[in-house]
Design a protein around this motif. Sequence first.
Motif, PDB file in Angstrom:
ATOM      1  N   ALA A   9       0.826  -1.208   0.000  1.00  0.00           N
ATOM      2  CA  ALA A   9       0.000   0.000   0.000  1.00  0.00           C
ATOM      3  C   ALA A   9       0.861   1.259   0.000  1.00  0.00           C
ATOM      4  CB  ALA A   9      -0.940  -0.001   1.205  1.00  0.00           C
ATOM      5  N   GLU A  10       1.979   1.225   0.702  1.00  0.00           N
ATOM      6  CA  GLU A  10       2.874   2.379   0.719  1.00  0.00           C
ATOM      7  C   GLU A  10       3.496   2.603  -0.657  1.00  0.00           C
ATOM      8  OE1 GLU A  10       5.762   2.086   3.791  1.00  0.00           O
ATOM      9  OE2 GLU A  10       4.299   2.138   5.425  1.00  0.00           O
ATOM     10  N   LEU A  11       3.878   1.520  -1.323  1.00  0.00           N
ATOM     11  CA  LEU A  11       4.424   1.670  -2.675  1.00  0.00           C
ATOM     12  C   LEU A  11       3.374   2.257  -3.609  1.00  0.00           C
ATOM     13  CD1 LEU A  11       6.696   1.189  -4.750  1.00  0.00           C
ATOM     14  CD2 LEU A  11       5.768  -1.109  -5.105  1.00  0.00           C
ATOM     15  N   LEU A  12       2.153   1.745  -3.541  1.00  0.00           N
ATOM     16  CA  LEU A  12       1.080   2.275  -4.388  1.00  0.00           C
ATOM     17  C   LEU A  12       0.894   3.771  -4.180  1.00  0.00           C
ATOM     18  CD1 LEU A  12      -1.695  -0.489  -4.185  1.00  0.00           C
ATOM     19  CD2 LEU A  12      -0.150   0.001  -6.083  1.00  0.00           C
ATOM     20  N   ALA A  13       1.012   4.210  -2.960  1.00  0.00           N
ATOM     21  CA  ALA A  13       0.796   5.626  -2.657  1.00  0.00           C
ATOM     22  C   ALA A  13       1.889   6.514  -3.233  1.00  0.00           C
ATOM     23  CB  ALA A  13       0.711   5.818  -1.148  1.00  0.00           C
ATOM     24  N   ASP A  14       3.068   5.951  -3.504  1.00  0.00           N
ATOM     25  CA  ASP A  14       4.218   6.756  -3.917  1.00  0.00           C
ATOM     26  C   ASP A  14       4.489   6.738  -5.413  1.00  0.00           C
ATOM     27  OD1 ASP A  14       4.617   7.426  -1.283  1.00  0.00           O
ATOM     28  OD2 ASP A  14       6.267   6.016  -0.951  1.00  0.00           O
ATOM     29  N   VAL A  15       3.711   5.971  -6.190  1.00  0.00           N
ATOM     30  CA  VAL A  15       4.034   5.821  -7.618  1.00  0.00           C
ATOM     31  C   VAL A  15       2.823   6.111  -8.504  1.00  0.00           C
ATOM     32  CG1 VAL A  15       5.809   4.113  -7.106  1.00  0.00           C
ATOM     33  CG2 VAL A  15       3.491   3.339  -7.658  1.00  0.00           C
ATOM     34  N   ASP A  16       3.122   6.250  -9.803  1.00  0.00           N
ATOM     35  CA  ASP A  16       2.073   6.435 -10.817  1.00  0.00           C
ATOM     36  C   ASP A  16       1.808   5.151 -11.587  1.00  0.00           C
ATOM     37  OD1 ASP A  16       2.136   9.361 -10.390  1.00  0.00           O
ATOM     38  OD2 ASP A  16       4.084   9.249 -11.415  1.00  0.00           O
ATOM     39  N   ALA A  17       2.780   4.249 -11.593  1.00  0.00           N
ATOM     40  CA  ALA A  17       2.677   3.039 -12.410  1.00  0.00           C
ATOM     41  C   ALA A  17       3.423   1.907 -11.727  1.00  0.00           C
ATOM     42  CB  ALA A  17       3.248   3.281 -13.805  1.00  0.00           C
ATOM     43  N   LEU A  18       3.023   0.676 -12.060  1.00  0.00           N
ATOM     44  CA  LEU A  18       3.655  -0.531 -11.521  1.00  0.00           C
ATOM     45  C   LEU A  18       4.136  -1.416 -12.662  1.00  0.00           C
ATOM     46  CD1 LEU A  18       3.700  -1.103  -8.407  1.00  0.00           C
ATOM     47  CD2 LEU A  18       1.820   0.401  -9.074  1.00  0.00           C
ATOM     48  N   ALA A  19       5.328  -1.999 -12.477  1.00  0.00           N
ATOM     49  CA  ALA A  19       5.814  -3.063 -13.344  1.00  0.00           C
ATOM     50  C   ALA A  19       5.899  -4.328 -12.512  1.00  0.00           C
ATOM     51  CB  ALA A  19       7.181  -2.711 -13.923  1.00  0.00           C
ATOM     52  N   PHE A  20       5.569  -5.474 -13.116  1.00  0.00           N
ATOM     53  CA  PHE A  20       5.430  -6.716 -12.360  1.00  0.00           C
ATOM     54  C   PHE A  20       6.424  -7.776 -12.830  1.00  0.00           C
ATOM     55  CE2 PHE A  20       1.489  -4.477 -11.906  1.00  0.00           C
ATOM     56  CZ  PHE A  20       1.110  -4.707 -10.592  1.00  0.00           C
ATOM     57  N   ALA A  21       7.028  -8.457 -11.846  1.00  0.00           N
ATOM     58  CA  ALA A  21       7.927  -9.580 -12.110  1.00  0.00           C
ATOM     59  C   ALA A  21       7.641 -10.661 -11.082  1.00  0.00           C
ATOM     60  CB  ALA A  21       9.383  -9.124 -12.049  1.00  0.00           C
ATOM     61  N   VAL A  22       6.403 -11.116 -11.069  1.00  0.00           N
ATOM     62  CA  VAL A  22       5.928 -12.127 -10.122  1.00  0.00           C
ATOM     63  C   VAL A  22       5.109 -13.161 -10.888  1.00  0.00           C
ATOM     64  CG1 VAL A  22       5.926 -10.646  -8.078  1.00  0.00           C
ATOM     65  CG2 VAL A  22       3.933 -10.647  -9.598  1.00  0.00           C
ATOM     66  N   PRO A  23       4.841 -14.340 -10.288  1.00  0.00           N
ATOM     67  CA  PRO A  23       4.022 -15.346 -10.974  1.00  0.00           C
ATOM     68  C   PRO A  23       2.658 -14.784 -11.369  1.00  0.00           C
ATOM     69  CG  PRO A  23       5.115 -16.322  -9.087  1.00  0.00           C
ATOM     70  CD  PRO A  23       5.370 -14.837  -9.006  1.00  0.00           C
ATOM     71  N   PRO A  24       2.052 -15.336 -12.420  1.00  0.00           N
ATOM     72  CA  PRO A  24       0.822 -14.744 -12.963  1.00  0.00           C
ATOM     73  C   PRO A  24      -0.340 -14.669 -11.983  1.00  0.00           C
ATOM     74  CG  PRO A  24       1.333 -16.854 -14.015  1.00  0.00           C
ATOM     75  CD  PRO A  24       2.529 -16.450 -13.251  1.00  0.00           C
TER      76      PRO A  24
END
Length: 297
Positions: A58-73
């Motif tokens: 939640a803290e990361l979401l609050a600090d960014v405009d976009a997310l990139a993912f490198a986790v299992p689907p």
Amino acid sequence: MDAMRFGLVGTGPWAHLTQGPGLKAAEDVELVGVWGRNEGKTNVLATDLKAAAYTDYAELLADVDALAFAVPPNVQASMALEAAAVGKHLLLDKPVADSLDDARALADEVNDEGIASVVFFTGRFQPETRVFFDQTQKTGGWRGGWSRMLASLDAPGNPFGGSAWRREQRGALWDVGPHALSNLIGLLGPIGELRAVGGQGDLVHLVLTHESGATSTASMTLSAPPGGISFETAVWGETGTAILPAPETTAVEAFALAATELVAAAESGDTHPVDITFGANVVELLASAEAQLAAGR
């Protein structure tokens, strides 16, 4: 224009080798932080990338405009859905989910929120591959094609050898299968019908009928003997056979371009050709193949 603030979700090999360096190299992108379930791994990767380490999503979401993912689907699907619900743009890995319901739910949320999305099918972001696709489409007259993706998780030095989800039964279908489908769609157009037959281990053969009338085949495995590793994609038709050349663009460079194009899509409001809608369509094809394999067709 200020750089778009990105967060990276995941700390595995792909995050170290491609997503992280790609975000650092991308134009108009600022990598703010890294989130991971393991605090130690998160700290190491964040330090390498000169970014902040987050243990609270939640803290990361609050600090960014976009997310990139490198986790299992399956992890990506739930975390991306949470990010989309609060208006964050998404740079997704393929496949976007490991179930059709999850893929459709994510696509609906992205479209309802009006956010930008891009799915990282590697070939779609390699300029020389794009040139080949464009030339193929301009030439026309193609009757069919094929994609052969015979990989080996047990090959010496394979960084994904320890990947649990890739080693599940039919793992190749969901790992390299999306690349095969994406490339064949790029060359021959949308797929209207798919038939699947299983072989030894996770070996899968697909027969595809494209809406253009062309037919193609795709064969894939992650358990080929190291000496049997083979990758080839081609089309054939009135002008002969055209084989997709081996790309010169690295995965890092391709991912950097994907991130930059996500920023452009967010700024313009235009949909990207390889967005969540395209990604969900690929999952629909994968789910159909999996159902056929389970039924023993």
